[in-house]
Design a protein around this motif. Sequence first.
Motif, mmCIF file in Angstrom:
data_model
loop_
_atom_site.group_PDB
_atom_site.id
_atom_site.type_symbol
_atom_site.label_atom_id
_atom_site.label_comp_id
_atom_site.label_asym_id
_atom_site.label_seq_id
_atom_site.Cartn_x
_atom_site.Cartn_y
_atom_site.Cartn_z
ATOM 1 N N ARG A 61 0.836 -1.214 0.000
ATOM 2 C CA ARG A 61 0.000 0.000 0.000
ATOM 3 C C ARG A 61 0.867 1.259 0.000
ATOM 4 O O ARG A 61 0.630 2.185 -0.778
ATOM 5 N N ASN A 62 1.871 1.269 0.838
ATOM 6 C CA ASN A 62 2.745 2.437 0.926
ATOM 7 C C ASN A 62 3.608 2.600 -0.320
ATOM 8 O O ASN A 62 3.881 3.724 -0.758
ATOM 9 N N SER A 96 1.560 4.147 -2.950
ATOM 10 C CA SER A 96 1.390 5.555 -2.610
ATOM 11 C C SER A 96 2.635 6.357 -2.966
ATOM 12 O O SER A 96 2.552 7.456 -3.539
ATOM 13 N N CYS A 136 -0.759 11.806 0.026
ATOM 14 C CA CYS A 136 -0.312 10.520 0.571
ATOM 15 C C CYS A 136 -0.114 10.532 2.082
ATOM 16 O O CYS A 136 0.500 9.618 2.639
ATOM 17 N N THR A 174 -1.254 7.402 4.020
ATOM 18 C CA THR A 174 -0.732 6.088 3.629
ATOM 19 C C THR A 174 0.755 6.030 3.985
ATOM 20 O O THR A 174 1.119 5.726 5.100
ATOM 21 N N SER A 175 1.617 6.364 3.040
ATOM 22 C CA SER A 175 3.064 6.293 3.307
ATOM 23 C C SER A 175 3.577 7.508 4.060
ATOM 24 O O SER A 175 4.677 7.482 4.619
#
Length: 302
Positions: A34-35, A38, A85, A88-89
């Motif tokens: 996921r990161n 991102s 972002c 997320t990251s």
Amino acid sequence: MSSQGVAINVRMAAELERTEQVRAKIQIKNPLLRNALSEFFGTFILLFIGIGIVMQFILSNEKLNTWININLGWGLAIAFCVYLCSKTSGGHFNPAVSIAFVTLGKLPVKDFLVYCVVQTIGAALGSLAAFGIYYDQFNKFAGASRHIIGVKATAGCFCSYPAFHVSNTTAFFDQFAGTAILVLFVCVVIDKRNGIPAAAHPLLFGLVVMMIGTSLGMNLGYPINPARDLGPRLISYFIYGSAVFSYHSYYFWVPVIAPLVGAVAGAWSYTFFVGAHIPDQRETTYVLVDEANQPLKLATDA
């Protein structure tokens, strides 16, 4: 409420539900994946905007943009891409920032290596997309020729090329200092002891980049990001040839290595000189009582 208003609300609810259905189907559960996605997308958007700013400057014979426009534009690009972002990251978009976080214990080494790859790919593709948008302008400005130096040079649209009077040694310390300043103030902003609201972090990061551009942009144009310089340089290799790497005694390695070293120095300089010495806030507990002097509840001020 009118029947039209009810219909609009029903339609909006259906669209929201559809969005949630799609989200439930495609949401990535693995944190690293996921990161990484991102970081790739955020770096792509950042370079698409940022390289576009530089192209607009160079391809208009420095008439459509000015140097302050470049600083402002990059600052805004950083701010909004970090907002993009932030959940997320966190929006690194820069291997130098990521390696500093590794040394601070905020990012695993495995994640750092993945981030470096996806950030560089995102930067490369972002610059390629900007080149596509401005392809006709390249032809208008320089015809079919593509040059690194000279009156019609356009390679600077992609990455940094110092003037011949700027040595690689100077360039190294330029990138070391610029990235150290960047990460130093990133640490200031994210340190919870400084009490800066999280919602303000991306905007402040953008302002830091603007500050660096206005003070340390003369030598190289302040790439201060290995992915930002190397990714577009890889794309420009297919446009300008191998000279993009051999130029100025193989200068290309400087904006890749120097920011990594500078970032670590900047992060730890904050810790040693300021961060480690900020006093912890002491909690004070109050007992609220009623008229009969009976306790109601506890309240804590930090």
